[in-house]
Design a protein around this motif. Structure first.
Motif, short mmCIF file in Angstrom:
data_model
loop_
_atom_site.label_atom_id
_atom_site.label_comp_id
_atom_site.label_asym_id
_atom_site.label_seq_id
_atom_site.Cartn_x
_atom_site.Cartn_y
_atom_site.Cartn_z
N ILE A 27 -5.15 -1.84 4.53
CA ILE A 27 -4.19 -2.73 5.20
C ILE A 27 -3.45 -1.97 6.30
CG2 ILE A 27 -2.07 -2.38 3.81
CD1 ILE A 27 -2.00 -5.56 3.75
N GLY A 28 -3.30 -0.64 6.13
CA GLY A 28 -2.73 0.16 7.20
C GLY A 28 -3.64 0.18 8.41
N TYR A 93 2.26 9.16 4.09
CA TYR A 93 3.37 10.09 4.33
C TYR A 93 4.67 9.30 4.39
CZ TYR A 93 6.47 13.42 6.62
OH TYR A 93 7.53 14.24 6.92
N ARG A 94 5.64 9.69 3.52
CA ARG A 94 6.88 8.92 3.40
C ARG A 94 6.54 7.43 3.31
NH1 ARG A 94 10.91 12.75 2.46
NH2 ARG A 94 10.62 14.53 3.85
N THR A 95 5.68 7.15 2.37
CA THR A 95 5.02 5.84 2.31
C THR A 95 5.99 4.68 2.35
OG1 THR A 95 3.25 6.88 1.01
CG2 THR A 95 3.32 4.46 1.07
N ARG A 96 7.01 4.72 1.50
CA ARG A 96 7.92 3.58 1.40
C ARG A 96 8.64 3.32 2.71
NH1 ARG A 96 7.48 -0.12 -2.14
NH2 ARG A 96 7.57 1.33 -3.89
N ILE A 97 9.12 4.38 3.36
CA ILE A 97 9.86 4.22 4.62
C ILE A 97 8.97 3.61 5.69
CG2 ILE A 97 11.02 5.46 6.48
CD1 ILE A 97 11.94 7.52 4.39
N PHE A 98 7.78 4.21 5.88
CA PHE A 98 6.91 3.73 6.95
C PHE A 98 6.28 2.38 6.60
CE2 PHE A 98 7.05 8.25 8.18
CZ PHE A 98 7.45 8.07 9.50
N GLN A 99 6.19 2.09 5.32
CA GLN A 99 5.72 0.77 4.91
C GLN A 99 6.70 -0.31 5.35
OE1 GLN A 99 5.11 0.60 0.68
NE2 GLN A 99 4.26 -1.46 0.71
N ALA A 131 3.30 -6.06 -1.16
CA ALA A 131 3.00 -4.63 -1.29
C ALA A 131 4.25 -3.76 -1.19
CB ALA A 131 1.98 -4.19 -0.25
N LEU A 132 5.33 -4.31 -0.62
CA LEU A 132 6.58 -3.56 -0.55
C LEU A 132 7.08 -3.17 -1.94
CD1 LEU A 132 8.55 -5.52 2.21
CD2 LEU A 132 7.62 -3.21 2.39
N PHE A 133 6.69 -3.93 -2.95
CA PHE A 133 7.16 -3.67 -4.31
C PHE A 133 6.18 -2.81 -5.11
CE2 PHE A 133 8.73 -7.80 -2.87
CZ PHE A 133 10.09 -7.62 -2.99
N LEU A 134 5.04 -2.48 -4.51
CA LEU A 134 4.01 -1.71 -5.22
C LEU A 134 4.06 -0.24 -4.81
CD1 LEU A 134 1.04 -4.21 -4.87
CD2 LEU A 134 2.19 -3.59 -6.99
N PRO A 135 3.77 0.66 -5.75
CA PRO A 135 3.77 2.11 -5.44
C PRO A 135 2.48 2.52 -4.73
CG PRO A 135 3.24 1.78 -7.75
CD PRO A 135 3.52 0.41 -7.20
N LEU A 136 2.38 2.21 -3.45
CA LEU A 136 1.13 2.45 -2.73
C LEU A 136 0.87 3.93 -2.47
CD1 LEU A 136 1.10 -0.40 -0.03
CD2 LEU A 136 0.31 -0.44 -2.41
N GLY A 137 1.90 4.76 -2.55
CA GLY A 137 1.72 6.19 -2.25
C GLY A 137 1.52 7.07 -3.46
N THR A 138 1.28 6.47 -4.63
CA THR A 138 1.16 7.27 -5.86
C THR A 138 -0.11 8.10 -5.89
OG1 THR A 138 2.41 5.57 -7.05
CG2 THR A 138 1.15 7.13 -8.37
N SER A 139 -1.19 7.59 -5.30
CA SER A 139 -2.48 8.30 -5.33
C SER A 139 -3.04 8.43 -3.92
CB SER A 139 -3.48 7.54 -6.22
OG SER A 139 -3.05 7.48 -7.55
#
Length: 274
Positions: A27-28, A93-99, A131-139
């Motif tokens: 999606i990115g 990288y800094r997934t939540r912020i850039f998401q 997807a904002l609520f999902l931990p996309l940067g965990t793996s």
């Protein structure tokens, strides 16, 4: 037994963080491509030099940060920053912020000229919201590498030989269920809206192949080899596939195999449409 129920629920509503990582990358990449493909059209639609449909056609219902960027240079800067945010989302990288920043940027670009939007734009925005609520940067991300280094510092050979406790990659999250429901709704509403005479008499696919404006060379070749009976069969199969999808996606039984089957079927289905 409770063990069977527990296993069923895990297969039904739990998601692998590596799957979320693949989703993040895809999606990115999709968002990055969407921003870049609009970049050459900035002077046509998005800057003060271009056409402003929002004031000439109808009032817009969605706020856009692009309302505060007017000149070509300012809008180009906004697009570049949004593209960078999508790139950092892809690599985790800094997934939540850039998401969050990527979502804000994409919604602003889409909302700036709402008359250009289509169903695909709405789908990507809906998925990016959930997807904002999902931990996309965990793996499979830079964030996961940084976290591993912090949690398991390795200063000498003794540290290298220490066994690492690896958490289960499977997690439960309601936002994942929301994504499943979103996908099921797309195909369910496509199914119930196929009520016209062309769908009932089996001629819809035949007429689809008459749309010369949209037909690709492969489509032209298919139209030449498909006879009337095959066209009717494909028309009926389209409806059956679209009603099968929501059942298979939301079924608590026979998972994850039902979803895997749907994934393969719809990859082929959408490639044919494409």
């Amino acid at each position: 037994s409770m063990e069977f129920i527990n296993k069923t629920l895990k297969n039904w509503l739990w998601v692998d963080t590596r799957s979320l990582a693949l989703f993040r990358i895809m999606i990115g990449f999709l968002g990055l491509c969407d921003v870049l493909r609009r970049f050459p059209l900035i002077d046509v639609f998005y800057s003060d030099k271009g056409l402003n449909f929002n004031t000439t056609v109808a009032n817009r219902y969605t706020l856009s940060l692009l309302d505060y960027f007017h000149t070509t240079g300012e809008v180009q800067f906004f697009f570049i920053v949004t593209a960078i945010c999508f790139f950092f989302l892809m690599i985790g990288y800094r997934t939540r912020i850039f998401q969050i920043l990527a979502v804000m940027g994409l919604i602003s670009i889409h909302a700036a000229e709402w008359i250009l939007q289509n169903g695909g734009d709405m789908v990507i925005r809906n998925y990016m919201f959930w997807a904002l609520f999902l931990p996309l940067g965990t793996s499979l991300s830079i964030d996961s590498i940084r976290q591993s280094i912090r949690k398991h510092p390795e200063h000498d050979t003794n540290d290298l030989n220490k066994p690492m406790e690896v958490a289960s990659p499977r997690i439960f999250h309601l936002a994942y269920l929301a994504c499943l429901v979103q996908l099921a709704m797309i195909y369910f509403f496509n199914y119930i809206n196929k009520t016209g005479s062309m769908w009932s008499n089996g001629s819809a696919i035949h007429y689809m192949y008459q749309l010369d404006t949209f037909l690709t060379p492969l489509g032209t070749w298919l139209a030449s080899i498909l006879n009337t009976d095959m066209m009717k069969f494909l028309t009926q199969m389209t409806k059956y596939i679209e009603i099968f999808a929501p059942i298979a996606i939301l079924s608590p039984l026979f998972q994850p195999w039902l979803r895997r089957i749907v994934f393969v079927i719809f990859m082929i289905f959408h490639l044919i449409i494409g």
